[in-house]
Design an enzyme around this catalytic site. Sequence first.
Site, PDB file in Angstrom:
ATOM      1  CG  ASP A  20      42.429  44.432  32.830  1.00  7.90           C
ATOM      2  OD1 ASP A  20      42.311  44.652  31.613  1.00  7.90           O
ATOM      3  OD2 ASP A  20      42.950  45.240  33.631  1.00  7.90           O
TER       4      ASP A  20
ATOM      5  CB  SER B  62      33.159  38.557  38.450  1.00  7.72           C
ATOM      6  OG  SER B  62      32.829  39.205  39.673  1.00  7.72           O
TER       7      SER B  62
END
Length: 288
Positions: free
Chosen positions: A108, A248
Amino acid sequence: MKCVDRTGLAVVDADAQGRIIRTLYQTLPGRVVLKGLTLPAVSKIAGKMLDSRISTLLIPGFVKRNQIDLSEYESCRYHSFNAFFSRQIREEQRLIDLAASELIAPCDSRLTVHDISDDNRFMIKGRSYSMKELVKSEKLARHYCGGKLLLFRLTVSDYHRYCYIDNGVKTKNYRIPGVLHTVNPIAVAERPIYKENVREFSVLKTENFGNVLMMEVGALLVGRIVNHHQSAEVMRGEEAGLFQYGGSTVIVCLEPGVAVLDSDILANSAEGIETRVWMGERIGKTTI
């Protein structure tokens, strides 16, 4: 940075961290504080705090600020904030496209596509990088000249696990030490994040997309990268690893001519717009 979904509608995220990040990266006092925050030693201390039971007190506020729908995730009593952050999604929420011809997203994220030039460079947010700076190997860097670099940026509210994009055989994980800046676009515009941050990568010899370089980039405060396998045979959609606290990035590098990205993603990237994608979703197709 503007982000749209696959239909072209704007994606509006809860910007709980935006003001703090602007202060850290765009003011003199903030930059002084930032020098300490990005150090690995500080990250280790923060990691221990977020591994503790008392850190569970942070969960309700985090869920509210970032508008997280917990009904999508497996019901669980978390023993720490980090356990919550890397929570497991319900299997039916992320369906993996198993067609061999389809290129899928590993996570995602917000996706942009960047050309790797014949002189081994690529541009992100107006900043020039070289593949050699990214992977610290001139031989490996040359292999992807003329190919594509796919940048999957995760925010703190995203599902922080990632999967393999095809069946294949992966190499061991190579770790590159560094600091831990946030991967928020505000910071990316101010610092050469993708040659400074801690990162790990492996090469996946796939059945349908050639030799794919897959890299995980850590982020501010913890950004802990947990890869599940060293050298191994792996399958499309199999969980490859997870991130603990910190927004991240997953980077996928493709050899020249192995795939064509979907037209909406290419058009958005050309305009500097991110495309919202989900783990397992088609983002292109093979040309091999």
